[in-house]
Design an enzyme around this catalytic site. Structure first.
Site, mmCIF file in Angstrom:
data_model
loop_
_atom_site.group_PDB
_atom_site.id
_atom_site.type_symbol
_atom_site.label_atom_id
_atom_site.label_comp_id
_atom_site.label_asym_id
_atom_site.label_seq_id
_atom_site.Cartn_x
_atom_site.Cartn_y
_atom_site.Cartn_z
ATOM 1 N N HIS A 4 -61.264 101.207 -32.009
ATOM 2 C CA HIS A 4 -61.778 100.307 -33.115
ATOM 3 C C HIS A 4 -61.699 98.845 -32.671
ATOM 4 O O HIS A 4 -60.945 98.512 -31.707
ATOM 5 C CB HIS A 4 -60.656 100.695 -34.294
ATOM 6 C CG HIS A 4 -59.176 100.427 -33.914
ATOM 7 N ND1 HIS A 4 -58.562 99.125 -33.906
ATOM 8 C CD2 HIS A 4 -58.327 101.147 -33.623
ATOM 9 C CE1 HIS A 4 -57.384 99.314 -33.697
ATOM 10 N NE2 HIS A 4 -57.060 100.580 -33.609
ATOM 11 N N ASP A 48 -60.745 96.288 -34.619
ATOM 12 C CA ASP A 48 -59.747 95.161 -35.326
ATOM 13 C C ASP A 48 -58.463 95.472 -34.819
ATOM 14 O O ASP A 48 -58.047 96.246 -34.140
ATOM 15 C CB ASP A 48 -59.840 95.593 -36.656
ATOM 16 C CG ASP A 48 -59.309 96.913 -37.322
ATOM 17 O OD1 ASP A 48 -59.875 97.721 -36.508
ATOM 18 O OD2 ASP A 48 -58.551 97.048 -38.095
ATOM 19 N N GLU A 91 -59.962 99.840 -39.008
ATOM 20 C CA GLU A 91 -59.123 101.134 -38.784
ATOM 21 C C GLU A 91 -57.822 100.663 -39.282
ATOM 22 O O GLU A 91 -57.063 101.646 -39.454
ATOM 23 C CB GLU A 91 -59.143 101.349 -37.224
ATOM 24 C CG GLU A 91 -58.518 102.825 -36.829
ATOM 25 C CD GLU A 91 -57.065 102.577 -36.592
ATOM 26 O OE1 GLU A 91 -56.488 103.664 -36.577
ATOM 27 O OE2 GLU A 91 -56.786 101.337 -36.437
ATOM 28 N N HIS A 113 -48.153 96.786 -32.653
ATOM 29 C CA HIS A 113 -48.133 96.119 -33.994
ATOM 30 C C HIS A 113 -46.654 95.456 -34.089
ATOM 31 O O HIS A 113 -46.453 95.009 -35.034
ATOM 32 C CB HIS A 113 -47.961 97.475 -34.958
ATOM 33 C CG HIS A 113 -49.325 98.140 -35.328
ATOM 34 N ND1 HIS A 113 -49.401 98.854 -36.376
ATOM 35 C CD2 HIS A 113 -50.447 98.286 -34.544
ATOM 36 C CE1 HIS A 113 -50.638 99.544 -36.287
ATOM 37 N NE2 HIS A 113 -51.256 99.063 -35.318
#
Length: 368
Positions: free
Chosen positions: A77, A79, A140, A345
Site C-alpha cells: 500500500h 499510504d 490501507e 505506527h
C-alpha cells in the site's frame, strides 16, 4: 542480482515523499513514473480514488511471463499513518530511522521498494519469469479502502502476496483477525450542574459506567478490543448531554468476534437504560478473519522461495488487518511477508536493512 545500495537509496527517496492516508497522489505519481521504466510492464490507474476518499487511486501493473508458470500478484500500500509529513531518513547501525518526530514510512514503502527491486533484478538478468501482477493500494491504513474498491475479477493470480509485515520475510502470518467497529452516541439530559444537577443525566457518567463493565485490550489469545475515542466536550456548569465512544473488536474467530462485539454493545445499552439515557449505536464490519492451512500449495510455494533465498519460513498468527483480509474474502489466497519493518505506527519506527534486502531476494525467487 539484488542491489542493496540501490534498494536503500530508492527507499529513502520514497519515504521523503509525503503520502498520509487520503493524500497519496504525489507518491503515486512518482511510483507511476518508476513503473513506466520497466520494459514490457503495462501500468494503469485501477480506480478506487474517489470511492476510497483518496486524491489518487490504486495502481495496477501486469508483466507477461516469458515461461510457463503460475502467475503471482504482489501487493503493497502507498499510504502511511500520521505523523508522516516531512520524513527525514538516516542510516544508523544497520537500520534506517527518521528524524524530527515522524514515522519512517517503511509501512509500506519498504514493501513497495522490495517488490520493484526484485522485478528490476529479474529483468536486468534476463531470466525467464512467470507472469507478474502488481497492485499498489490507497488508504490501507484507514480501513483497507483501496483494496475494497479494487475489481478483483481482473486478477489472473491465485496468490496475492502482501509485502506488509514486520520482521523477516520468512515470518508469514497465515492466520489473521477480522474486525468490527462500534460507534456509540450517548444522549443524556442537560441541566445546570450547580443549581439542579439532579435533573440531568450525564452522558459522561453513562459512558464511564459502560466502559467499566467492558473487557478490553487482550480479551483472549485470539481476541482484542480497544476504545480509540471517548469524547465529550462542554462547559463544566452543564451536565454533559452527549458523549461519543468508538471501539474496535478484533478476533481470529468469527464466533468470538460477533460474541464480544455484542457484549460491548450490551454494556453500552445496559448503562444507558440504568441511567435513563438514550443510546444511538452502529456496528460496522471492517474485515473478516482468515486462516490458511500451512500445507496450502500457495503457502508452500512462498516457504520454498524463502528457503531458496536463505530465509527460514515461520508461520504465525497476527493481530493486525491488511489488504490480505480483503483478498481472502474475495476468493484469493493471501497473506503477508515481512520486509524488515520494526515498531510500525510509532515515531520509533525503523527498518532493518538486512531483512529488507532479504525480502527482495525472496520476491525474486517467487517471480522466477
Amino acid at each position: 542480482m539484488i542491489d542493496p545500495q540501490r534498494m536503500l537509496q530508492k527507499f529513502m527517496d520514497y519515504v521523503r515523499v509525503d503520502s498520509e492516508s487520503g493524500n497519496e497522489r504525489a507518491f503515486a505519481e512518482v511510483l507511476l513514473k518508476d513503473l513506466g521504466a520497466f520494459a514490457g510492464l503495462s501500468v494503469e490507474w485501477a480506480g478506487g480514488g474517489e470511492a476510497a476518499g483518496s486524491d489518487a487511486g490504486n495502481l495496477y501493473a501486469y508483466l507477461p511471463g516469458t515461461m510457463q508458470g503460475e502467475p503471482i500478484l504482489l501487493c503493497a500500500h502507498m499510504d502511511t499513518v500520521v505523523p508522516g509529513r516531512g520524513i527525514d531518513p538516516y542510516v544508523e547501525d544497520g537500520f534506517v530511522k527518521s528524524r524530527d518526530g515522524t514515522i519512517l514510512g517503511g509501512d509500506d514503502k519498504a514493501g513497495i521498494t522490495a517488490i520493484l527491486e526484485a522485478l528490476r533484478a529479474v529483468l536486468e538478468e534476463g531470466l525467464p519469469h512467470r507472469p507478474v501482477e502488481l497492485l499498489f493500494t490507497v488508504k490501507e491504513e484507514v480501513g483497507l479502502m483501496g483494496a475494497k474498491t479494487f475489481d478483483i475479477s481482473r486478477v489472473k493470480s491465485r496468490l496475492a502476496l502482501s509485502v506488509d509485515y514486520v520482521g523477516s520475510p520468512g515470518v508469514m502470518p497465515i492466520r489473521g483477525p477480522g474486525m468490527m467497529e462500534i460507534r456509540a452516541k450517548i444522549h443524556g439530559v442537560p441541566a445546570h450542574a450547580g443549581i439542579a444537577p439532579e435533573a440531568g443525566v450525564s452522558a459522561i457518567m453513562v459512558g464511564a459506567a459502560a466502559v467499566s463493565r467492558m473487557k478490553l485490550l487482550r480479551v483472549d489469545e485470539e481476541t482484542t478490543a480497544n476504545i480509540g475515542t471517548f469524547r465529550a466536550v462542554g462547559p463544566t456548569n452543564i451536565v454533559s448531554p452527549e458523549a461519543e465512544i468508538v471501539i474496535e473488536v478484533r478476533s481470529r474467530s468469527k464466533v468470538k468476534l460477533a460474541g464480544h462485539t455484542n457484549e460491548l454493545v450490551q454494556a453500552l445499552q445496559s448503562a444507558a437504560d440504568e441511567y435513563g439515557a438514550r443510546l444511538e449505536c452502529t456496528v460496522r464490519e471492517g474485515y473478516v478473519p482468515y486462516d490458511i492451512p500451512g500445507d496450502d500449495p500457495q503457502v508452500v510455494r512462498v516457504a520454498e522461495a524463502c528457503r531458496r533465498a536463505g530465509v527460514t519460513p515461520e508461520f504465525v498468527s497476527c493481530g493486525g488487518g491488511s489488504d490480505s483480509n480483503v483478498f481472502n474474502a474475495q476468493g484469493l489466497v493471501s497473506f503477508n511477508i515481512g520486509s524488515g519493518m520494526k515498531d510500525v505506527h510509532t515515531t520509533d519506527e525503523s527498518l532493518s536493512i538486512a531483512e529488507f534486502v532479504s525480502a527482495a531476494r525472496v520476491l525474486r525467487e517467487l517471480i522466477l
